[in-house]
Design a protein around this motif. Sequence first.
Motif, PDB file in Angstrom:
ATOM      1  N   LYS A 150      12.819   1.286   7.029  1.00 50.14           N
ATOM      2  CA  LYS A 150      12.509   2.652   6.622  1.00 50.14           C
ATOM      3  C   LYS A 150      10.998   2.858   6.617  1.00 50.14           C
ATOM      4  O   LYS A 150      10.224   1.909   6.437  1.00 50.14           O
ATOM      5  N   GLN A 151      10.600   4.114   6.804  1.00 49.26           N
ATOM      6  CA  GLN A 151       9.181   4.455   6.809  1.00 49.26           C
ATOM      7  C   GLN A 151       8.966   5.740   6.029  1.00 49.26           C
ATOM      8  O   GLN A 151       9.754   6.683   6.096  1.00 49.26           O
ATOM      9  N   ARG A 152       7.846   5.745   5.275  1.00 46.24           N
ATOM     10  CA  ARG A 152       7.401   6.945   4.561  1.00 46.24           C
ATOM     11  C   ARG A 152       5.895   7.040   4.737  1.00 46.24           C
ATOM     12  O   ARG A 152       5.146   6.281   4.134  1.00 46.24           O
ATOM     13  N   GLY A 153       5.455   7.939   5.623  1.00 42.26           N
ATOM     14  CA  GLY A 153       4.033   7.976   5.951  1.00 42.26           C
ATOM     15  C   GLY A 153       3.625   6.675   6.607  1.00 42.26           C
ATOM     16  O   GLY A 153       4.185   6.274   7.629  1.00 42.26           O
ATOM     17  N   GLN A 154       2.652   5.966   6.010  1.00 41.33           N
ATOM     18  CA  GLN A 154       2.195   4.686   6.528  1.00 41.33           C
ATOM     19  C   GLN A 154       2.889   3.501   5.859  1.00 41.33           C
ATOM     20  O   GLN A 154       2.582   2.343   6.153  1.00 41.33           O
ATOM     21  N   GLU A 155       3.827   3.772   4.967  1.00 46.52           N
ATOM     22  CA  GLU A 155       4.505   2.728   4.197  1.00 46.52           C
ATOM     23  C   GLU A 155       5.832   2.359   4.866  1.00 46.52           C
ATOM     24  O   GLU A 155       6.579   3.228   5.298  1.00 46.52           O
ATOM     25  N   PHE A 156       6.132   1.056   4.893  1.00 43.60           N
ATOM     26  CA  PHE A 156       7.384   0.564   5.449  1.00 43.60           C
ATOM     27  C   PHE A 156       8.171  -0.190   4.378  1.00 43.60           C
ATOM     28  O   PHE A 156       7.589  -0.787   3.466  1.00 43.60           O
ATOM     29  N   SER A 157       9.475  -0.179   4.536  1.00 44.82           N
ATOM     30  CA  SER A 157      10.362  -0.901   3.635  1.00 44.82           C
ATOM     31  C   SER A 157      11.497  -1.501   4.457  1.00 44.82           C
ATOM     32  O   SER A 157      12.017  -0.860   5.376  1.00 44.82           O
ATOM     33  N   ILE A 158      11.869  -2.743   4.126  1.00 43.26           N
ATOM     34  CA  ILE A 158      13.052  -3.359   4.715  1.00 43.26           C
ATOM     35  C   ILE A 158      14.058  -3.559   3.598  1.00 43.26           C
ATOM     36  O   ILE A 158      13.767  -4.227   2.592  1.00 43.26           O
ATOM     37  N   MET A 159      15.241  -2.976   3.788  1.00 41.23           N
ATOM     38  CA  MET A 159      16.269  -2.947   2.760  1.00 41.23           C
ATOM     39  C   MET A 159      17.472  -3.786   3.176  1.00 41.23           C
ATOM     40  O   MET A 159      17.831  -3.860   4.351  1.00 41.23           O
TER      41      MET A 159
ATOM     42  N   VAL B  87       2.461 -15.687  -9.454  1.00 38.43           N
ATOM     43  CA  VAL B  87       1.476 -14.873  -8.742  1.00 38.43           C
ATOM     44  C   VAL B  87       1.888 -13.410  -8.823  1.00 38.43           C
ATOM     45  O   VAL B  87       3.060 -13.079  -9.012  1.00 38.43           O
ATOM     46  N   ARG B  88       0.912 -12.517  -8.660  1.00 28.25           N
ATOM     47  CA  ARG B  88       1.190 -11.095  -8.705  1.00 28.25           C
ATOM     48  C   ARG B  88       1.652 -10.586  -7.339  1.00 28.25           C
ATOM     49  O   ARG B  88       1.162 -11.032  -6.298  1.00 28.25           O
ATOM     50  N   ALA B  89       2.574  -9.631  -7.375  1.00 30.90           N
ATOM     51  CA  ALA B  89       3.107  -9.077  -6.132  1.00 30.90           C
ATOM     52  C   ALA B  89       2.027  -8.470  -5.264  1.00 30.90           C
ATOM     53  O   ALA B  89       2.105  -8.516  -4.040  1.00 30.90           O
ATOM     54  N   ASN B  90       1.002  -7.904  -5.897  1.00 29.71           N
ATOM     55  CA  ASN B  90      -0.064  -7.266  -5.122  1.00 29.71           C
ATOM     56  C   ASN B  90      -1.404  -7.951  -5.345  1.00 29.71           C
ATOM     57  O   ASN B  90      -2.458  -7.312  -5.312  1.00 29.71           O
ATOM     58  N   GLY B  91      -1.362  -9.251  -5.570  1.00 27.73           N
ATOM     59  CA  GLY B  91      -2.587 -10.026  -5.691  1.00 27.73           C
ATOM     60  C   GLY B  91      -3.430  -9.597  -6.879  1.00 27.73           C
ATOM     61  O   GLY B  91      -2.919  -9.364  -7.984  1.00 27.73           O
ATOM     62  N   LYS B  92      -4.724  -9.450  -6.683  1.00 26.33           N
ATOM     63  CA  LYS B  92      -5.646  -9.096  -7.760  1.00 26.33           C
ATOM     64  C   LYS B  92      -5.404  -7.694  -8.296  1.00 26.33           C
ATOM     65  O   LYS B  92      -5.869  -7.352  -9.386  1.00 26.33           O
ATOM     66  N   ARG B  93      -4.684  -6.873  -7.535  1.00 21.01           N
ATOM     67  CA  ARG B  93      -4.398  -5.513  -7.996  1.00 21.01           C
ATOM     68  C   ARG B  93      -3.180  -5.437  -8.904  1.00 21.01           C
ATOM     69  O   ARG B  93      -2.794  -4.354  -9.342  1.00 21.01           O
ATOM     70  N   GLY B  94      -2.580  -6.584  -9.205  1.00 16.90           N
ATOM     71  CA  GLY B  94      -1.498  -6.614 -10.179  1.00 16.90           C
ATOM     72  C   GLY B  94      -0.127  -6.557  -9.545  1.00 16.90           C
ATOM     73  O   GLY B  94       0.124  -7.108  -8.486  1.00 16.90           O
ATOM     74  N   GLY B  95       0.772  -5.859 -10.216  1.00 16.09           N
ATOM     75  CA  GLY B  95       2.158  -5.798  -9.766  1.00 16.09           C
ATOM     76  C   GLY B  95       3.024  -6.801 -10.489  1.00 16.09           C
ATOM     77  O   GLY B  95       2.574  -7.549 -11.371  1.00 16.09           O
ATOM     78  N   ALA B  96       4.306  -6.817 -10.142  1.00 15.06           N
ATOM     79  CA  ALA B  96       5.261  -7.724 -10.769  1.00 15.06           C
ATOM     80  C   ALA B  96       4.867  -9.183 -10.521  1.00 15.06           C
ATOM     81  O   ALA B  96       4.153  -9.502  -9.565  1.00 15.06           O
TER      82      ALA B  96
ATOM     83  N   SER C 180       5.577  -2.749   2.532  1.00 13.87           N
ATOM     84  CA  SER C 180       4.254  -2.966   3.116  1.00 13.87           C
ATOM     85  C   SER C 180       3.111  -2.762   2.118  1.00 13.87           C
ATOM     86  O   SER C 180       1.974  -3.156   2.388  1.00 13.87           O
ATOM     87  N   ARG C 181       3.384  -2.157   0.955  1.00 12.50           N
ATOM     88  CA  ARG C 181       2.338  -1.984  -0.051  1.00 12.50           C
ATOM     89  C   ARG C 181       2.133  -3.239  -0.889  1.00 12.50           C
ATOM     90  O   ARG C 181       1.139  -3.355  -1.596  1.00 12.50           O
ATOM     91  N   LEU C 182       3.091  -4.170  -0.826  1.00 16.72           N
ATOM     92  CA  LEU C 182       3.066  -5.347  -1.695  1.00 16.72           C
ATOM     93  C   LEU C 182       3.032  -6.606  -0.848  1.00 16.72           C
ATOM     94  O   LEU C 182       4.034  -6.994  -0.251  1.00 16.72           O
ATOM     95  N   SER C 183       1.888  -7.236  -0.795  1.00 16.79           N
ATOM     96  CA  SER C 183       1.729  -8.394   0.089  1.00 16.79           C
ATOM     97  C   SER C 183       1.098  -9.598  -0.595  1.00 16.79           C
ATOM     98  O   SER C 183       1.024 -10.670  -0.004  1.00 16.79           O
ATOM     99  N   GLY C 184       0.650  -9.438  -1.830  1.00 15.78           N
ATOM    100  CA  GLY C 184      -0.149 -10.486  -2.469  1.00 15.78           C
ATOM    101  C   GLY C 184       0.556 -11.815  -2.619  1.00 15.78           C
ATOM    102  O   GLY C 184      -0.013 -12.877  -2.335  1.00 15.78           O
ATOM    103  N   SER C 185       1.813 -11.802  -3.062  1.00 12.18           N
ATOM    104  CA  SER C 185       2.493 -13.079  -3.291  1.00 12.18           C
ATOM    105  C   SER C 185       2.877 -13.753  -1.977  1.00 12.18           C
ATOM    106  O   SER C 185       2.877 -14.984  -1.882  1.00 12.18           O
TER     107      SER C 185
ATOM    108  N   MET D 239       7.327  -8.813   7.271  1.00 15.20           N
ATOM    109  CA  MET D 239       6.272  -7.905   7.701  1.00 15.20           C
ATOM    110  C   MET D 239       5.017  -8.642   8.131  1.00 15.20           C
ATOM    111  O   MET D 239       3.977  -8.042   8.367  1.00 15.20           O
ATOM    112  N   GLY D 240       5.102  -9.961   8.230  1.00  6.44           N
ATOM    113  CA  GLY D 240       4.021 -10.754   8.799  1.00  6.44           C
ATOM    114  C   GLY D 240       2.896 -11.117   7.863  1.00  6.44           C
ATOM    115  O   GLY D 240       1.903 -11.712   8.298  1.00  6.44           O
ATOM    116  N   PHE D 241       3.029 -10.826   6.560  1.00  6.64           N
ATOM    117  CA  PHE D 241       1.919 -11.091   5.643  1.00  6.64           C
ATOM    118  C   PHE D 241       1.642 -12.581   5.500  1.00  6.64           C
ATOM    119  O   PHE D 241       0.475 -13.001   5.461  1.00  6.64           O
TER     120      PHE D 241
END
Length: 224
Positions: A22-31, A205-214, A40-45, A72-74
């Motif tokens: 799925k895509q919303r603007g520049q954001e992608f999701s695999i469900m 580890v945080r889902a979004n690295g230094k920016r936090g997240g789950a 695609s917004r969460l790559s830190g972990s 997503m290749g992170f």
Amino acid sequence: MLPWIELDRAAIPGDGTELRLKQRGQEFSIMLGANELMNSRLSGSEEALATLSCERIAGRANQTMLIGGLGMGFTLRAALAVLPSDAHVTVAELVPAVVEWARGPMADLHKGTLDDARVDIHVGDVGALIRSKKAVYDAILLDVDNGPDGLSRPSNDSLYDRDGLEAARTALRPKGVLAVWSSGPDAAFTRRLRQAGFATDEVSVRANGKRGGARHTLWLAAKA
């Protein structure tokens, strides 16, 4: 807010369930059903899975890494950013469409990593690949489920049971590292790793690295 648009569906070999891109603007999701496997917004972990593993094998010549799950290749991008020029990375991806998405709608996310001379894409079951190898890899990185159980397909349970862990240990070189990504802790899996002969560290580890997240969990298990 922009609506989500479904770009594609792909059957998971062996069990008939589907992944949805799925895509919303520049954001992608695999469900997978109602479960979001990656965003695609969460790559830190996922990046930490690669960087922490690379730290454990730093300094070795001709480093060889197996990554289970392209996603997503992170993880691949983070590994290539620090691995030396003589390294070799095999990415095992079960679903052919995920590789097609990486070269198609998500090409900007992958940034050409699939064409890196150090990379080989294996379309197939990572478990079968592991079981076919002996003392080949310096690191095996698994990010194919949301934790050490077969979420994406039940047969993936065999990656995380005692036989699967012993197969991974056999496929690793001396002092090689098995790294596993999870959405949360699992004390039983930690025990299985140690029973299978791994010296095991569990890292939050945080889902979004230094920016936090789950908070997500990584196991970094070294072959004794």
